[in-house]
Scaffold this active site. Structure first.
Site, PDB file in Angstrom:
ATOM      1  N   ARG A  88      17.911  43.895  39.352  1.00 56.48           N
ATOM      2  CA  ARG A  88      18.057  44.058  37.651  1.00 56.48           C
ATOM      3  C   ARG A  88      17.739  45.614  37.413  1.00 56.48           C
ATOM      4  O   ARG A  88      17.797  46.126  36.109  1.00 56.48           O
ATOM      5  CB  ARG A  88      16.081  43.379  37.366  1.00 56.48           C
ATOM      6  N   ASP A 148       9.045  33.477  37.224  1.00 58.55           N
ATOM      7  CA  ASP A 148       8.622  32.563  38.420  1.00 58.55           C
ATOM      8  C   ASP A 148       8.338  32.258  39.078  1.00 58.55           C
ATOM      9  O   ASP A 148       8.111  32.039  40.191  1.00 58.55           O
ATOM     10  CB  ASP A 148       8.286  34.929  39.060  1.00 58.55           C
ATOM     11  N   ARG A 151       9.847  29.071  39.826  1.00 63.38           N
ATOM     12  CA  ARG A 151      10.626  29.047  40.679  1.00 63.38           C
ATOM     13  C   ARG A 151       9.697  28.886  41.739  1.00 63.38           C
ATOM     14  O   ARG A 151      10.190  28.182  42.871  1.00 63.38           O
ATOM     15  CB  ARG A 151      11.413  30.214  40.842  1.00 63.38           C
ATOM     16  N   HIS A 175       8.859  41.936  38.232  1.00 72.70           N
ATOM     17  CA  HIS A 175       9.764  40.815  38.143  1.00 72.70           C
ATOM     18  C   HIS A 175      10.271  41.526  38.618  1.00 72.70           C
ATOM     19  O   HIS A 175      11.974  41.813  38.025  1.00 72.70           O
ATOM     20  CB  HIS A 175      10.088  40.360  36.480  1.00 72.70           C
TER      21      HIS A 175
END
Length: 313
Positions: A88, A148, A151, A175
């Site tokens: 990211r 998150d 998940r 993140h």
């Protein structure tokens, strides 16, 4: 209520589609810089809405920010997605200028809007949007924790062979694949700690799978995920517009909370009509706090890159 989603790629379009299907606002604007994309996807969603008994005004626009005027919530998904092998953080140089420009253009027409940032690297983009805009801290919120945590619940439900609806589970911190912190100690199944059902080795694997959840999908499909990120954005929009005051892990500005200041990082917050309204203190253990501090150090280093980009932060 009016919602604008900036970026009509897979994540933005999915977010807008979820908002339309759940009729979270009376009007949705989907905006993109690429000619015809937002108009085409909006028309497609409108046609689908006739089959779903949805009644909502939906507009697609190519870079015409006047059509976003009066938005109550703005979701920013603009920027390049990840490709296999990318982190990211690799996206910061490209996406920083995009997010700053979008924020400035939106505020010209919607000065009272609440912003939800999805663009990566999300923690740094949230910090950038907040600092460059001068907005009150409660009106700039990063998405990471909601996604998150979803998940985390998914991997827990697979390990437990149960419905994810029976689970409460939160992820805090940055993140990123190495910065997020799945709080296995606080995860519960119908109010019972999951540690009563799963051994320590299994819990560690669940946490590890959660942390690389995005990278796993990028490797499988060749780009960033979109169904869960888009749904997570809509989930946050719903809590804000309907003033539900859900506790949702989100990236917000810390001013001493969790031992950190001058940084946007994922912590549990109450989301309501005023944006984020309260930070909840989870009373971290020494080990969890050390992990949170390490996560903050990594995000702060990434934020430092902003000063080298000549974008006025």
């Amino acid at each position: 209520m009016k919602v604008t989603v900036v970026g009509a790629g897979a994540v933005g379009a999915t977010c807008a589609d979820n908002i339309v299907r759940r009729e979270l606002a009376h009007e949705v604007v989907l905006l993109d810089i690429k000619e015809g994309i937002s108009e085409g996807k909006s028309l497609d969603m409108l046609q689908a809405s006739t089959l779903l008994d949805c009644d909502i005004k939906l507009t697609g626009s190519t870079n015409d920010y006047e059509k976003t005027a009066g938005s109550d919530v703005v979701v920013i998904t603009s920027g390049l997605p990840r490709k296999p092998g990318m982190t990211r953080e690799d996206l910061i140089g490209i996406n920083a200028g995009i997010v700053k420009g979008v924020t400035e253009n939106i505020l010209k027409h919607s000065p009272d809007a609440i912003f939800i940032i999805i663009s990566n690297p999300m923690d740094t983009m949230t910090y950038l949007a907040l600092k460059s805009s001068g907005l009150p801290k409660n009106r700039v919120i990063g998405l990471g924790g909601a996604l998150d945590s979803a998940r985390f619940k998914t991997y827990l439900s697979l390990a437990l062979n149960c419905s994810p609806n029976d689970l409460q589970a939160s992820v805090i911190g940055g993140h990123g694949d190495t910065t997020m912190i799945p709080l296995t100690r606080l995860a519960t199944k119908a109010g019972v700690p999951v540690s009563q059902f799963l051994d320590e080795e299994t819990l560690k694997k669940v946490a590890a799978d959660t942390m690389v959840g995005g990278a796993t999908l990028t490797g499988l499909i060749g780009t960033s995920a979109w169904y869960a990120p888009g749904a997570a954005g809509a989930y946050m929009v719903e809590s804000i517009l309907r003033d539900q005051k859900r506790i949702i892990p989100s990236c917000v500005l810390l001013e001493g909370e969790y031992g950190q200041s001058d940084i946007c990082l994922g912590v549990p917050v109450v989301l309501g009509r005023n944006g984020w309204e309260e930070i909840i203190d989870y009373k971290l253990t020494d080990e969890e706090q050390a992990a949170f501090n390490k996560s903050a150090d990594a995000v702060r280093n990434m934020n430092g890159v902003l000063s080298t980009l000549n974008i006025g932060v």
